[in-house]
Structure formats: C-alpha cells, structure tokens
Design a protein around this motif. Structure first.
Motif, PDB file in Angstrom:
ATOM      1  N   ASN A  83      34.898  -4.691  19.357  1.00  0.00           N
ATOM      2  CA  ASN A  83      33.650  -5.377  19.039  1.00  0.00           C
ATOM      3  C   ASN A  83      33.830  -6.448  17.969  1.00  0.00           C
ATOM      4  O   ASN A  83      33.121  -7.456  17.967  1.00  0.00           O
ATOM      5  N   ASP A  84      34.774  -6.267  17.065  1.00  0.00           N
ATOM      6  CA  ASP A  84      34.940  -7.212  15.969  1.00  0.00           C
ATOM      7  C   ASP A  84      35.614  -8.508  16.383  1.00  0.00           C
ATOM      8  O   ASP A  84      35.671  -9.452  15.597  1.00  0.00           O
ATOM      9  N   TYR A  85      36.134  -8.588  17.609  1.00  0.00           N
ATOM     10  CA  TYR A  85      36.863  -9.779  18.020  1.00  0.00           C
ATOM     11  C   TYR A  85      35.991 -10.796  18.750  1.00  0.00           C
ATOM     12  O   TYR A  85      36.427 -11.929  18.967  1.00  0.00           O
ATOM     13  N   TYR A 119      43.972  -6.133  12.451  1.00  0.00           N
ATOM     14  CA  TYR A 119      43.161  -6.765  11.407  1.00  0.00           C
ATOM     15  C   TYR A 119      44.043  -7.424  10.346  1.00  0.00           C
ATOM     16  O   TYR A 119      43.782  -8.553   9.915  1.00  0.00           O
ATOM     17  N   ASP A 127      36.261  -3.532   7.911  1.00  0.00           N
ATOM     18  CA  ASP A 127      35.198  -2.820   7.225  1.00  0.00           C
ATOM     19  C   ASP A 127      35.358  -1.310   7.410  1.00  0.00           C
ATOM     20  O   ASP A 127      36.052  -0.853   8.333  1.00  0.00           O
ATOM     21  N   ARG A 132      31.580  -0.520  10.951  1.00  0.00           N
ATOM     22  CA  ARG A 132      32.008  -0.972  12.277  1.00  0.00           C
ATOM     23  C   ARG A 132      31.209  -0.285  13.379  1.00  0.00           C
ATOM     24  O   ARG A 132      30.854  -0.907  14.384  1.00  0.00           O
ATOM     25  N   ARG A 135      27.757  -1.775  13.509  1.00  0.00           N
ATOM     26  CA  ARG A 135      27.822  -3.082  14.161  1.00  0.00           C
ATOM     27  C   ARG A 135      27.950  -2.913  15.678  1.00  0.00           C
ATOM     28  O   ARG A 135      27.341  -3.661  16.458  1.00  0.00           O
ATOM     29  N   HIS A 158      23.479  -7.161  11.515  1.00  0.00           N
ATOM     30  CA  HIS A 158      24.731  -7.843  11.825  1.00  0.00           C
ATOM     31  C   HIS A 158      24.568  -8.997  12.804  1.00  0.00           C
ATOM     32  O   HIS A 158      25.344  -9.949  12.768  1.00  0.00           O
TER      33      HIS A 158
END
Length: 323
Positions: A83-85, A119, A127, A132, A135, A158
């Motif tokens: 999800n963070d990408y 990361y 985080d 995370r 989010r 977010h």
C-alpha cells in the motif's frame, strides 16, 4: 458458489486452488514469460501471482498483464501490492484496467508493507505497523469507492478524494476478489472485515523472514489466527476463503530427515514441523493427505507456493485442484 460442507476449524469447505508466485523467473523476456504463464495454466494452477518488492522481482502490473495476455483461463494477482508504494486512486485504476483487459481474471492482493530493506534502500519512511495498517484500511475504502458507481468523496487521516469517478470499472462486480494476508491480530481482523480471501502467514512485524518466525508457524498459532478472523468476520465468516503461503515445499521419499532439518532451522519440535501449515514435505500421497487434513482442521483451501515448486508439486495439483 460451489457446494460447501461445514467444518470445525475454518469457514465452509472450498475446493482446492493452487497459486504460484512467479516473481523472479530465470529469464525476463516476452517469450519466456509467456511460456511460463502457459505452463502454469497447463499444470492446473489457478492463479499466477507476483510479489511487490523493490529488489530482484519483476514489476507486478506489467508482468501480470503479459501473463493474462498469454493465457485464457489463468487468474492473475499480486501477492501482494504494498500500500505504501502507490496511492489507492492510482492502484484502483490499475486494478480495474487489469481486470477489464484480462476478462475478469484479476485478484487484488493488498498489504500494509513490511520488508524493511525495501523501505531503507528506496528511502521510504517506514511508519510503525499500526500507522501502516490504518493507512491500509483507508486505502481499501478508497479503492472500493473507486470501483463503485458514481463519484467518490473521501476524507481520511491519510487520503482525501474529492468527487472522483473511477474508470474503467472492473469486470468482476462489485469488485475483483480482495486478498489480504498477515500474521498479526490487527491486520487479520481488518482482512476479516474487508477481504474475500484471507492469507494466513507468519507475523512479519520484524520486517524479515528468518528462524525467529518458527513459533508463529505452528498449528497453535494458526488456530489463534483463525479465531481472530472468525471473531472479526461475524456474519461474513461463511463467505471467506482461507489461503496459506507455503515457505518450504519438498517432494521426497525421505520425509523424516527433511522434517528434522526444518525443525532445527526454525526452532520447532519435530511434531510442530510435521504439522505446520506453512511447509509441505513428503511423497505426493503424503502431501495430498496433509493438505486434505489441514482443510478439514483449519478450512485452508487455497495454497500458495513458490516458482521453484512448479513442476515438483504438479502431481499434487493434478490430484486436488478443484476438489
């Protein structure tokens, strides 16, 4: 939906499906990738998946579309998108396009991100797990909203979306099957509320895969995770499919020696190593029996294995897929 039979450990019994993670093929060119996808399909695997990391793996979106284009029935999916990408609006558009262009063969695997090296090497902020996962929960709401009819307005901690309509729409309605896996209570509870397929994994909170994960791979740990899922799922429990990631799969007539090595390497007793749902070891008959027993005990019907097991496990797939 297929006919179902109630069992004690997991949700209703589903037919066996086998997924193969093809993230790091020996060759990365159009012909060899298409041939690999067709081989996966011909051997009876249900889904070809690609992971979403920043080291030696192929990029998932392009690879999955190429695999779908080379096949006719094979399903495709990321195991799993981090999800963070990607912003969820962007991922929703990519996912809907994959589903449309594959004729409704896409499965959306989504995770909160966990691999520390990704990361660190990319300079991305890592985080705490709780942030995370929060989010990820918002991302799921955004993605489902983009798949739905009409414009989406979303205001979260977010993500903020202002009257945006998602296009194209996915072929599978209301959306492609959503896959979320994990090993901790908070992530599995989110999966129980939001996903269609829930992956039972070891707890990756430490950001690496090593021997410390052994105790989290036992049958007792698995039963605890299923309990968390069942509690959070409520009325959705009977609609869920449980899958498991196999981290070691060896077809051998010398089962005892291999299991002893597995136990020593992961800090398990021999009994725990024999029973862990995250490994398969033995003859084809023994592995078939183990998978049937685990489905009866836990409700696990979808089995995910690595590319290096493609041909060795093909006889198991031939015996069990769809049954």
């Amino acid at each position: 939906m297929a006919a179902v039979t109630e069992i004690s450990g997991g949700p209703y019994k589903r037919p066996f499906r086998f997924n193969i993670q093809c993230s790091s093929p020996e060759q990365v060119d159009a012909r060899s990738w298409a041939n690999l996808a067709r081989q996966v399909e011909d051997l009876g695997y249900t889904t070809l998946t690609v992971s979403d990391h920043l080291d030696e793996q192929v990029a998932p979106i392009a690879a999955l579309m190429a695999a779908a284009d080379a096949t006719t029935t094979l399903r495709i999916g990321a195991m799993v998108f981090s999800n963070d990408y990607r912003h969820p609006v962007v991922l929703a558009k990519e996912a809907a396009t994959l589903d449309a262009l594959s004729g409704g063969r896409f499965e959306l695997g989504l995770g909160a991100g966990w691999m520390t090296s990704d990361y660190e090497r990319a300079g991305l902020p890592l985080d705490p797990p709780g942030v995370r996962i929060s989010r990820l929960a918002e991302s799921l709401a955004v993605i489902k909203g983009m798949f739905a009819d009409g414009p989406l307005t979303f205001h979260g901690a977010h993500y903020q979306v202002a009257g945006l309509s998602g296009t194209p729409k996915p072929v599978q309605r209301p959306h492609p099957p959503i896959v979320i896996g994990g090993g901790g209570r908070r992530l599995l509870s989110l999966a129980a509320r939001e996903a269609d397929i829930i992956g039972l994994n070891m707890n990756m909170a430490g950001g690496v895969i090593d021997a410390s994960l052994g105790p989290n791979a036992t049958t007792a740990a698995t039963e605890e995770k299923i309990g968390w899922i069942r509690e959070a799922a409520g009325a959705r429990w009977d609609e869920l499919t449980l899958q498991v990631r196999i981290h070691l799969a060896i077809v051998t007539d010398n089962r005892g020696e291999i299991v002893d090595q597995l136990a020593a390497g992961f800090g398990l007793t021999t009994e725990q190593a024999y029973a862990t749902p995250h490994a398969l070891c033995g003859s084809v008959d023994q592995i078939v029996d183990d998978l049937v027993e685990r489905r009866e005990r836990f409700g696990i019907s979808t089995i995910g294995v690595a590319l290096d097991s493609l041909t060795a496990l093909a006889p198991v797939v031939a015996r069990l897929a769809g049954t």
